[in-house]
Design a protein around this motif. Structure first.
Motif, PDB file in Angstrom:
ATOM      1  N   ALA A 150       7.911  -1.184  11.370  1.00 50.95           N
ATOM      2  CA  ALA A 150       7.509  -2.446  10.745  1.00 50.95           C
ATOM      3  C   ALA A 150       5.983  -2.546  10.669  1.00 50.95           C
ATOM      4  O   ALA A 150       5.430  -2.968   9.643  1.00 50.95           O
ATOM      5  CB  ALA A 150       8.084  -3.636  11.511  1.00 50.95           C
ATOM      6  N   GLN A 151       5.292  -2.163  11.725  1.00 49.07           N
ATOM      7  CA  GLN A 151       3.824  -2.192  11.736  1.00 49.07           C
ATOM      8  C   GLN A 151       3.271  -1.255  10.655  1.00 49.07           C
ATOM      9  O   GLN A 151       2.346  -1.617   9.923  1.00 49.07           O
ATOM     10  CB  GLN A 151       3.280  -1.781  13.109  1.00 49.07           C
ATOM     11  N   HIS A 152       3.860  -0.068  10.551  1.00 46.89           N
ATOM     12  CA  HIS A 152       3.428   0.902   9.542  1.00 46.89           C
ATOM     13  C   HIS A 152       3.667   0.363   8.129  1.00 46.89           C
ATOM     14  O   HIS A 152       2.793   0.441   7.269  1.00 46.89           O
ATOM     15  CB  HIS A 152       4.163   2.229   9.738  1.00 46.89           C
ATOM     16  N   LEU A 153       4.867  -0.173   7.898  1.00 46.48           N
ATOM     17  CA  LEU A 153       5.201  -0.687   6.574  1.00 46.48           C
ATOM     18  C   LEU A 153       4.360  -1.904   6.200  1.00 46.48           C
ATOM     19  O   LEU A 153       4.023  -2.090   5.028  1.00 46.48           O
ATOM     20  CB  LEU A 153       6.691  -1.019   6.483  1.00 46.48           C
ATOM     21  N   CYS A 170       2.322  -2.050   2.871  1.00 49.33           N
ATOM     22  CA  CYS A 170       2.530  -3.121   1.888  1.00 49.33           C
ATOM     23  C   CYS A 170       1.200  -3.729   1.457  1.00 49.33           C
ATOM     24  O   CYS A 170       1.007  -4.033   0.275  1.00 49.33           O
ATOM     25  CB  CYS A 170       3.441  -4.207   2.448  1.00 49.33           C
ATOM     26  N   CYS A 171       0.284  -3.905   2.392  1.00 51.36           N
ATOM     27  CA  CYS A 171      -1.042  -4.443   2.052  1.00 51.36           C
ATOM     28  C   CYS A 171      -1.764  -3.516   1.090  1.00 51.36           C
ATOM     29  O   CYS A 171      -2.369  -3.974   0.119  1.00 51.36           O
ATOM     30  CB  CYS A 171      -1.875  -4.625   3.320  1.00 51.36           C
ATOM     31  N   GLU A 172      -1.682  -2.211   1.365  1.00 48.66           N
ATOM     32  CA  GLU A 172      -2.323  -1.235   0.482  1.00 48.66           C
ATOM     33  C   GLU A 172      -1.663  -1.238  -0.895  1.00 48.66           C
ATOM     34  O   GLU A 172      -2.347  -1.204  -1.918  1.00 48.66           O
ATOM     35  CB  GLU A 172      -2.251   0.158   1.094  1.00 48.66           C
ATOM     36  N   GLY A 196      -3.018  -1.975  -4.706  1.00 49.96           N
ATOM     37  CA  GLY A 196      -3.163  -0.665  -5.340  1.00 49.96           C
ATOM     38  C   GLY A 196      -2.047  -0.392  -6.335  1.00 49.96           C
ATOM     39  O   GLY A 196      -1.914  -1.085  -7.350  1.00 49.96           O
ATOM     40  N   ALA A 197      -1.241   0.583  -6.013  1.00 51.88           N
ATOM     41  CA  ALA A 197      -0.214   1.085  -6.934  1.00 51.88           C
ATOM     42  C   ALA A 197       0.799   0.031  -7.370  1.00 51.88           C
ATOM     43  O   ALA A 197       1.330   0.104  -8.470  1.00 51.88           O
ATOM     44  CB  ALA A 197       0.506   2.269  -6.294  1.00 51.88           C
ATOM     45  N   TRP A 198       1.070  -0.947  -6.493  1.00 50.20           N
ATOM     46  CA  TRP A 198       2.082  -1.958  -6.825  1.00 50.20           C
ATOM     47  C   TRP A 198       1.455  -3.328  -7.077  1.00 50.20           C
ATOM     48  O   TRP A 198       2.081  -4.358  -6.860  1.00 50.20           O
ATOM     49  CB  TRP A 198       3.127  -2.051  -5.716  1.00 50.20           C
ATOM     50  N   VAL A 199       0.231  -3.349  -7.547  1.00 46.38           N
ATOM     51  CA  VAL A 199      -0.480  -4.608  -7.773  1.00 46.38           C
ATOM     52  C   VAL A 199       0.277  -5.519  -8.740  1.00 46.38           C
ATOM     53  O   VAL A 199       0.172  -6.744  -8.665  1.00 46.38           O
ATOM     54  CB  VAL A 199      -1.930  -4.344  -8.255  1.00 46.38           C
ATOM     55  N   HIS A 200       1.057  -4.938  -9.632  1.00 53.63           N
ATOM     56  CA  HIS A 200       1.819  -5.699 -10.627  1.00 53.63           C
ATOM     57  C   HIS A 200       3.096  -6.325 -10.059  1.00 53.63           C
ATOM     58  O   HIS A 200       3.746  -7.108 -10.735  1.00 53.63           O
ATOM     59  CB  HIS A 200       2.175  -4.788 -11.809  1.00 53.63           C
ATOM     60  N   LEU A 201       3.456  -5.992  -8.816  1.00 57.03           N
ATOM     61  CA  LEU A 201       4.683  -6.514  -8.212  1.00 57.03           C
ATOM     62  C   LEU A 201       4.397  -7.741  -7.337  1.00 57.03           C
ATOM     63  O   LEU A 201       3.331  -7.854  -6.741  1.00 57.03           O
ATOM     64  CB  LEU A 201       5.355  -5.442  -7.352  1.00 57.03           C
ATOM     65  N   ILE A 236       7.790  -6.099  -3.533  1.00 55.48           N
ATOM     66  CA  ILE A 236       7.266  -5.055  -2.643  1.00 55.48           C
ATOM     67  C   ILE A 236       8.186  -4.896  -1.440  1.00 55.48           C
ATOM     68  O   ILE A 236       8.565  -3.775  -1.071  1.00 55.48           O
ATOM     69  CB  ILE A 236       5.816  -5.366  -2.213  1.00 55.48           C
ATOM     70  N   LEU A 237       8.581  -6.013  -0.835  1.00 55.28           N
ATOM     71  CA  LEU A 237       9.505  -5.949   0.310  1.00 55.28           C
ATOM     72  C   LEU A 237      10.838  -5.329  -0.094  1.00 55.28           C
ATOM     73  O   LEU A 237      11.390  -4.491   0.623  1.00 55.28           O
ATOM     74  CB  LEU A 237       9.725  -7.345   0.899  1.00 55.28           C
ATOM     75  N   ALA A 238      11.356  -5.729  -1.244  1.00 54.55           N
ATOM     76  CA  ALA A 238      12.635  -5.194  -1.718  1.00 54.55           C
ATOM     77  C   ALA A 238      12.540  -3.687  -1.950  1.00 54.55           C
ATOM     78  O   ALA A 238      13.458  -2.935  -1.586  1.00 54.55           O
ATOM     79  CB  ALA A 238      13.069  -5.916  -2.993  1.00 54.55           C
ATOM     80  N   ASN A 239      11.434  -3.241  -2.529  1.00 52.64           N
ATOM     81  CA  ASN A 239      11.245  -1.807  -2.749  1.00 52.64           C
ATOM     82  C   ASN A 239      11.136  -1.040  -1.434  1.00 52.64           C
ATOM     83  O   ASN A 239      11.659   0.072  -1.312  1.00 52.64           O
ATOM     84  CB  ASN A 239      10.021  -1.546  -3.626  1.00 52.64           C
ATOM     85  N   GLN A 240      10.469  -1.628  -0.467  1.00 49.75           N
ATOM     86  CA  GLN A 240      10.370  -0.980   0.848  1.00 49.75           C
ATOM     87  C   GLN A 240      11.752  -0.876   1.493  1.00 49.75           C
ATOM     88  O   GLN A 240      12.080   0.133   2.111  1.00 49.75           O
ATOM     89  CB  GLN A 240       9.396  -1.735   1.763  1.00 49.75           C
ATOM     90  N   PHE A 241      12.564  -1.922   1.337  1.00 57.96           N
ATOM     91  CA  PHE A 241      13.920  -1.874   1.891  1.00 57.96           C
ATOM     92  C   PHE A 241      14.722  -0.759   1.225  1.00 57.96           C
ATOM     93  O   PHE A 241      15.411   0.008   1.905  1.00 57.96           O
ATOM     94  CB  PHE A 241      14.640  -3.214   1.717  1.00 57.96           C
ATOM     95  N   ILE A 242      14.624  -0.654  -0.085  1.00 59.16           N
ATOM     96  CA  ILE A 242      15.353   0.391  -0.817  1.00 59.16           C
ATOM     97  C   ILE A 242      14.918   1.777  -0.344  1.00 59.16           C
ATOM     98  O   ILE A 242      15.750   2.662  -0.134  1.00 59.16           O
ATOM     99  CB  ILE A 242      15.148   0.228  -2.344  1.00 59.16           C
TER     100      ILE A 242
END
Length: 126
Positions: free
Chosen positions: A63-66, A70-72, A76-81, A86-92
């Protein structure tokens, strides 16, 4: 010099951290439960204080790593989300990688949201 591993502090495991369900199986027509011993007591497999602490420690570290990731990604790459996306993508991603049981992965995503002060996913129930 003491080379013994440190004794884990079981009290740090949050009460909302998922506990495994007892595993019951039929052996020779009799129901049996998988058990483990800890500190002279029997527990359902995976539910001793030490096993719970180990599982929680791994999940908390993830969780600490994610949360940092997520902040990065948010800038950055997911600025449009949105944060929820972002949380949903991390779960997937966790689900595809098999990074824990379903209840643990849901707990991790809720923990990430809390660490970031983001609104947790509404459909985040195992």
């Amino acid at each position: 010099m003491n080379n013994s591993p440190p004794v884990p502090d079981h009290s740090v495991v949050p009460t909302n951290f998922p506990r495994p369900r007892p595993v019951v199986a039929a052996v020779n027509g009799k129901l049996t439960e998988s058990l483990e011993e800890y500190d002279g007591k029997l527990y359902a497999l995976g539910s001793s204080p030490l096993s719970l602490w180990r599982s929680w420690e791994i999940c908390e570290e993830l969780a600490q790593h994610l949360a940092a990731e997520c902040c990065e990604l948010q800038t950055g790459a997911w600025v449009h989300l949105s944060k929820a996306e972002i949380l949903a993508n991390q779960f997937i991603r966790m689900e595809k990688c098999g990074w824990g049981t379903a209840p643990e992965m849901h707990w991790i995503i809720r923990r990430v949201a809390k660490l970031l002060d983001w609104t947790p996913l509404l459909d985040d129930t195992p």
